[in-house]
Design an enzyme around this catalytic site. Sequence first.
Site, mmCIF file in Angstrom:
data_model
loop_
_atom_site.group_PDB
_atom_site.id
_atom_site.type_symbol
_atom_site.label_atom_id
_atom_site.label_comp_id
_atom_site.label_asym_id
_atom_site.label_seq_id
_atom_site.Cartn_x
_atom_site.Cartn_y
_atom_site.Cartn_z
ATOM 1 N N GLU A 165 9.853 -6.082 2.820
ATOM 2 C CA GLU A 165 10.156 -4.656 2.959
ATOM 3 C C GLU A 165 10.456 -4.243 4.400
ATOM 4 O O GLU A 165 9.891 -3.287 4.940
ATOM 5 C CB GLU A 165 9.025 -3.804 2.373
ATOM 6 N N GLU A 365 7.793 -7.505 -6.452
ATOM 7 C CA GLU A 365 6.712 -6.533 -6.629
ATOM 8 C C GLU A 365 7.161 -5.480 -7.635
ATOM 9 O O GLU A 365 8.276 -4.966 -7.543
ATOM 10 C CB GLU A 365 6.331 -5.814 -5.326
#
Length: 466
Positions: A165, A365
């Site tokens: 991320e 995720e």
Amino acid sequence: MYHKKMKPFKEGFLWGSATSAYQVEGAWNEDGKGPSVQDAKEIVPDTSDFKVATDHYHHMQEDIALLAEMGFKTYRFSISWSRVIPDGDGEVNPKGLQFYSDLIDECLKYGIEPLVTVYHFDLPQGLAEKGGWENRATIDAFVRYCDVLFDNLGDRVKLWLTINEQNMMILHGAAVGTGESTLKSLYQQNHHMLVAQAMVMNNCHEKLPHVKIGPAPNISAVYPKSNNPADVQAADLYTAIRNWLYLDIAVYGVYNHQVWAYLEENEALPDMEPGDLEILKSAECDFIAFNYYNSSTVQAYPAGTERATGKKDQQLSDSQEGFFAGSDNEHLPYTEFGWQIDPTGFRTTINQIYSRYRKPLIVTENGLGGIDKLEDGKVHDYYRIDYLRNHIEQMNLAVTDGADVFGYCTWSAIDLISTHQGFRKRYGFVYVNREDFDLKDLKRYRKDSFYWYKGVIASNGEKLEG
């Protein structure tokens, strides 16, 4: 698109789940580990620090056995840079490397494919004190750190992830615990991370031609608030800033043109050294990993106007006057922690990524954080099962649409500390008996979702009821 018949998930589909080192391991200063920015940061009030976390460091074999009991095909975990190189760029810590070597061997013992993230929000504090990613020397430190991993663990790890991320660290650094700065500084840090990632991908391919490596940004479909063309343009720009900047460079080696113009307009273009663009162009990922929790919605935000904007959170849309404003979506429900839920947006996101890049995809995720209650040794987390079922159904529709998806990891495998909402926000299939300020006995309990996901894996995604 409606389908009369669904396509199955491919044979060997990688069903699994994920954790990150600082949120799950604990043992923050044991066996030579140095502090990371997550250890040194100011903790969100009324939440735990990360010193013990789930104590996975001391429960590793027990935890992997639980994942094996569920039938995991892969386990996505991150390596703590400061456990391997305590100050970030100095001596290697043999005990730190040994822990990850043992973890990988434990996974392989059960036939679980290790999916290894080299960097997940936890820059060594020693490097942070030297300027962190704004200091170009961090590029060399990162490349060296990854070379240590490739040289010592690459014989057993076939799938590597670079930076978790990165887009959230730039857009929402305060929320994920990595800090915030001026726009110019943020995109200088971003550029250094992108150059470092390209160099690491090239080194990985050279050292380990048999393995594959890819980025792991957080990607989500971005909706315009209305069909007003100004809202549509705002959504298009935010999509480029939030999503395509990171994947255009990982796949094509070029800066997204809209983002470049946005940075130029805001006097935030990164300073580059000769050869940087060539380095970016020389590297290419083998696949795209991405995290998805929900979609984003934005509207136009003309300069000089007052506009109510969305709340600050890494899963909520950003806002910048003159460009775009985050907005709620009235068509979507909320979790109890204020994140909107959009399984249909998951299918849209998968199709957008695959259509644009034509790279194999793995979801790294996807999950629901909730307040779980342990009663008589059981946790009835039907809300988590509903969330995951609905998202897997939409992923199956995307596969039927023609997207190449080879794996799916939920967040998270076992309970861990939420980055900014502590231990009361739980994600795992396994309940860990502790609270923010009471460690209790750290005993592990199987939730209802544990048994449900076991059935999903055993049926290769066909059995979703329960």
